[in-house]
Design a protein around this motif. Sequence first.
Motif, PDB file in Angstrom:
ATOM      1  N   ASN B 358      -6.164  -3.678  10.423  1.00  0.00           N
ATOM      2  CA  ASN B 358      -5.577  -4.980  10.661  1.00  0.00           C
ATOM      3  C   ASN B 358      -5.950  -5.990   9.577  1.00  0.00           C
ATOM      4  OD1 ASN B 358      -3.874  -6.115  12.485  1.00  0.00           O
ATOM      5  ND2 ASN B 358      -5.218  -5.639  14.230  1.00  0.00           N
ATOM      6  N   LEU B 359      -7.247  -6.044   9.261  1.00  0.00           N
ATOM      7  CA  LEU B 359      -7.739  -6.948   8.210  1.00  0.00           C
ATOM      8  C   LEU B 359      -7.023  -6.655   6.898  1.00  0.00           C
ATOM      9  CD1 LEU B 359     -11.595  -6.878   8.972  1.00  0.00           C
ATOM     10  CD2 LEU B 359     -10.056  -8.854   9.219  1.00  0.00           C
ATOM     11  N   THR B 360      -6.935  -5.377   6.565  1.00  0.00           N
ATOM     12  CA  THR B 360      -6.288  -4.976   5.317  1.00  0.00           C
ATOM     13  C   THR B 360      -4.828  -5.444   5.311  1.00  0.00           C
ATOM     14  OG1 THR B 360      -7.734  -3.046   5.264  1.00  0.00           O
ATOM     15  CG2 THR B 360      -5.837  -3.021   3.775  1.00  0.00           C
ATOM     16  N   GLU B 361      -4.137  -5.236   6.429  1.00  0.00           N
ATOM     17  CA  GLU B 361      -2.738  -5.676   6.522  1.00  0.00           C
ATOM     18  C   GLU B 361      -2.603  -7.177   6.262  1.00  0.00           C
ATOM     19  OE1 GLU B 361       0.111  -4.188   6.468  1.00  0.00           O
ATOM     20  OE2 GLU B 361      -1.079  -2.334   6.445  1.00  0.00           O
ATOM     21  N   ILE B 362      -3.444  -7.952   6.964  1.00  0.00           N
ATOM     22  CA  ILE B 362      -3.361  -9.419   6.833  1.00  0.00           C
ATOM     23  C   ILE B 362      -3.667  -9.849   5.404  1.00  0.00           C
ATOM     24  CG2 ILE B 362      -4.280 -11.638   7.613  1.00  0.00           C
ATOM     25  CD1 ILE B 362      -4.882 -10.336  10.310  1.00  0.00           C
ATOM     26  N   ALA B 363      -4.766  -9.313   4.847  1.00  0.00           N
ATOM     27  CA  ALA B 363      -5.163  -9.701   3.489  1.00  0.00           C
ATOM     28  C   ALA B 363      -4.066  -9.325   2.486  1.00  0.00           C
ATOM     29  CB  ALA B 363      -6.489  -9.050   3.115  1.00  0.00           C
ATOM     30  N   CYS B 364      -3.386  -8.195   2.754  1.00  0.00           N
ATOM     31  CA  CYS B 364      -2.390  -7.691   1.802  1.00  0.00           C
ATOM     32  C   CYS B 364      -1.173  -8.608   1.656  1.00  0.00           C
ATOM     33  CB  CYS B 364      -1.940  -6.290   2.187  1.00  0.00           C
ATOM     34  SG  CYS B 364      -3.084  -5.073   1.515  1.00  0.00           S
ATOM     35  N   LYS B 365      -0.998  -9.531   2.595  1.00  0.00           N
ATOM     36  CA  LYS B 365       0.147 -10.436   2.470  1.00  0.00           C
ATOM     37  C   LYS B 365       0.115 -11.197   1.139  1.00  0.00           C
ATOM     38  CE  LYS B 365       0.976 -11.201   7.387  1.00  0.00           C
ATOM     39  NZ  LYS B 365       0.901 -12.151   8.501  1.00  0.00           N
ATOM     40  N   HIS B 366      -1.087 -11.390   0.582  1.00  0.00           N
ATOM     41  CA  HIS B 366      -1.229 -12.090  -0.697  1.00  0.00           C
ATOM     42  C   HIS B 366      -1.564 -11.155  -1.854  1.00  0.00           C
ATOM     43  CE1 HIS B 366      -1.769 -16.640   0.268  1.00  0.00           C
ATOM     44  NE2 HIS B 366      -0.566 -16.211   0.499  1.00  0.00           N
ATOM     45  N   ALA B 367      -1.704  -9.868  -1.585  1.00  0.00           N
ATOM     46  CA  ALA B 367      -2.139  -8.924  -2.620  1.00  0.00           C
ATOM     47  C   ALA B 367      -1.028  -8.671  -3.643  1.00  0.00           C
ATOM     48  CB  ALA B 367      -2.555  -7.609  -1.963  1.00  0.00           C
ATOM     49  N   PRO B 368      -1.331  -8.311  -4.889  1.00  0.00           N
ATOM     50  CA  PRO B 368      -2.696  -8.178  -5.387  1.00  0.00           C
ATOM     51  C   PRO B 368      -3.317  -9.541  -5.673  1.00  0.00           C
ATOM     52  CG  PRO B 368      -1.149  -7.768  -7.157  1.00  0.00           C
ATOM     53  CD  PRO B 368      -0.334  -8.009  -5.925  1.00  0.00           C
ATOM     54  N   PHE B 369      -4.639  -9.660  -5.476  1.00  0.00           N
ATOM     55  CA  PHE B 369      -5.329 -10.907  -5.799  1.00  0.00           C
ATOM     56  C   PHE B 369      -6.678 -10.629  -6.451  1.00  0.00           C
ATOM     57  CE2 PHE B 369      -5.848 -10.241  -1.093  1.00  0.00           C
ATOM     58  CZ  PHE B 369      -7.188  -9.892  -1.088  1.00  0.00           C
ATOM     59  N   GLY B 370      -7.264 -11.686  -6.999  1.00  0.00           N
ATOM     60  CA  GLY B 370      -8.527 -11.526  -7.721  1.00  0.00           C
ATOM     61  C   GLY B 370      -8.312 -11.655  -9.219  1.00  0.00           C
TER      62      GLY B 370
END
Lengths: 389, 389
Positions: B358-370
């Motif tokens: 779930n965390l990965t899915e949510i974070a991926c909405k903005h991926a790639p980042f960094g």
Amino acid sequence: MRNFVFYNPTKLVFGKNTIDKIGEYLKKGKIKKVLFLAGGGSIKKNGVYERVVRSLIENDIEKVEVWGVRPNPVLSKVEEAIEVAKKESVEAILAVGGGSVIDSAKAVAAGYYYEGNVWDFYLEKVRPKKALPLYTVLTLSATGTEMNGNTVLTNERTTEKFAFGSIVVYPKVSIVDPEVQFSLPEHQIVNGAVDAISHVMEYYFDGAENTELTDRIDEGIILTLIETTEKLLENPKDYEARANFALSTTLALNGISGLGHKGGDWASHELEHAISALNPEVAHGAGLAVVFPAWMEYVFTKNVEKFAKFGENIFGIKDDNTEEVAKKAIRSLRNWYKKIGAPITLKELNFDYSDIDNLTEIACKHAPFGELVKLEKEDIRKIYEIAYE
Amino acid sequence: MRNFVFYNPTKLVFGKNTIDKIGEYLKKGKIKKVLFLAGGGSIKKNGVYERVVRSLIENDIEKVEVWGVRPNPVLSKVEEAIEVAKKESVEAILAVGGGSVIDSAKAVAAGYYYEGNVWDFYLEKVRPKKALPLYTVLTLSATGTEMNGNTVLTNERTTEKFAFGSIVVYPKVSIVDPEVQFSLPEHQIVNGAVDAISHVMEYYFDGAENTELTDRIDEGIILTLIETTEKLLENPKDYEARANFALSTTLALNGISGLGHKGGDWASHELEHAISALNPEVAHGAGLAVVFPAWMEYVFTKNVEKFAKFGENIFGIKDDNTEEVAKKAIRSLRNWYKKIGAPITLKELNFDYSDIDNLTEIACKHAPFGELVKLEKEDIRKIYEIAYE
């Protein structure tokens, strides 16, 4: 930590080729006609003048030029520039040069709206209420004037060198393009370093307590200035050293270095102003290299711990005896000044012992001064004596 | 060092009893009616509300109150406040509280002049052109929002936690009165410290080179936060520690800590936003304490020298093997977080292993980042796995 208000509305535009953007920034500020203020002409040799003019033309900005601001800038040139600014109805001042040009430009910007003589601001007879917007292109990193509201000027008619500070003369935009400083002569790097280090030390040693964060920032600025000065004396075209040096000189006097302090000590600056008022050939940085360590020697017992902290964190001095560390710190600073080619005695600046009377008289016009120790006439004389040889 | 523009027009009013001046500053700004925005009511217990109200009355400033901004602030409350602001035709927003209240106030200030939904700014569909003037009284030092143009908000309808930054929402005046923070619970000191340290580290580790001066400033901020956090956990009423802590959190994200950088890495912040979007009970600082060291572990080989420099200058680690120093640095940071009572695993935040999807899915909405490393979905999952236990 003392209460403080920090407000610095200058936009600092920093880096390679930023100089070519000056016209854009003026246009954004809806400026159509500027008073272009400059020094002795070095900007015509290093390409800065040409690039600024091109940027102005590209952005349809008219200019009227006033040249001839000299180091230790003088009132008469400011008066001349104010007259031109009024006659030509300029909308902004564009200062292109070092600290002298920008300090003069601040006086012109505020003087434009003042009926009386601009020297009144320096005499603190009256505070400026309004100023023309000021834009700057810095060509010599040293005084920090590109990001503050301070200006220092010499009145040649009275041999007074006075300062004032006001929010109305903060530059709107200051451009710092470190590459244009590649061609500066060595002594200007050295004077700039001493000047900026002195600015930081004025705060560091003003007797404020519990300024841990600001102390660390101040030590960071000084360490970076020491490191980059040595690199630049080796290789004046080292861009990264030049950029870190330039940024250090700006932060040394844009308010950050004095957060939570007592406003700074500024006795050494008063002592120096007498030196360059008496002999305008002496660069501000050179005068400070002579007088600041002498001041330290005279006052360090009033705050031994702080002078020892300086010795430990700047020069890595370790000794159980705090007073010994403090003394070594002062010696190390003087040795480093000597190493980079700064003068460390009044004698080296061609003063005679008999000039001490004169220097004391001039400095005393503002006495007593200083925050850590309020210096009276006798203290002032003693510090000049320490500085003599 | 990268080119940069530094412009921060917020007036920072810092120190004891400055809170009683808020009315004066509003009056100077010619403000006669404000939207008073606040959180859950702690300011009624610690006297802040009363002092602000008194200062408003003394300066003839009318107010309309909106309460109930919660930690990890949400869009619906901002929408409510915008409606009130429009209906009541207020002239400014006065935010009294911590980062959540001020972040919400920025959204209200910009949303006031926008026809569409304010969430458009966070989706970067449109940039705000104008905002009501914003005045703040900070009661919890942590996010640095009191002196920048950033705001983070959660849209409860979509479980998205997004941010935007704009010059129009920099506060006009921010009042930081460290004494009003004496009564904060320990975990808020800890979260504030982790948050501010993380802000500095986002810049420090973004892969920029030749940022010697900024590195020294950043190290100074982190060292001061470590020192003062420990003092405050011992004695929450240590004014000098409180003041140095507060100033450190402000400078951690007012632009100074990132001068000449690549704009920061911000991957750890993205990773954290997913955590507190999924579980709004998790404080931002707590989430960062878990996720930042995990990110460091995953990426440190991409810039071993910098992670080693951090270890040397922050934790005094000495070792000939640079990689060893870097590893020890990450371990030391985690140990210090543990020591001050911050969580260091997702498990401690009550996440199950299965939540990583779930965390990965949510974070991926903005991926790639960094910035140091562009993180893709697989990298993101691996970092959450490192963070799990």
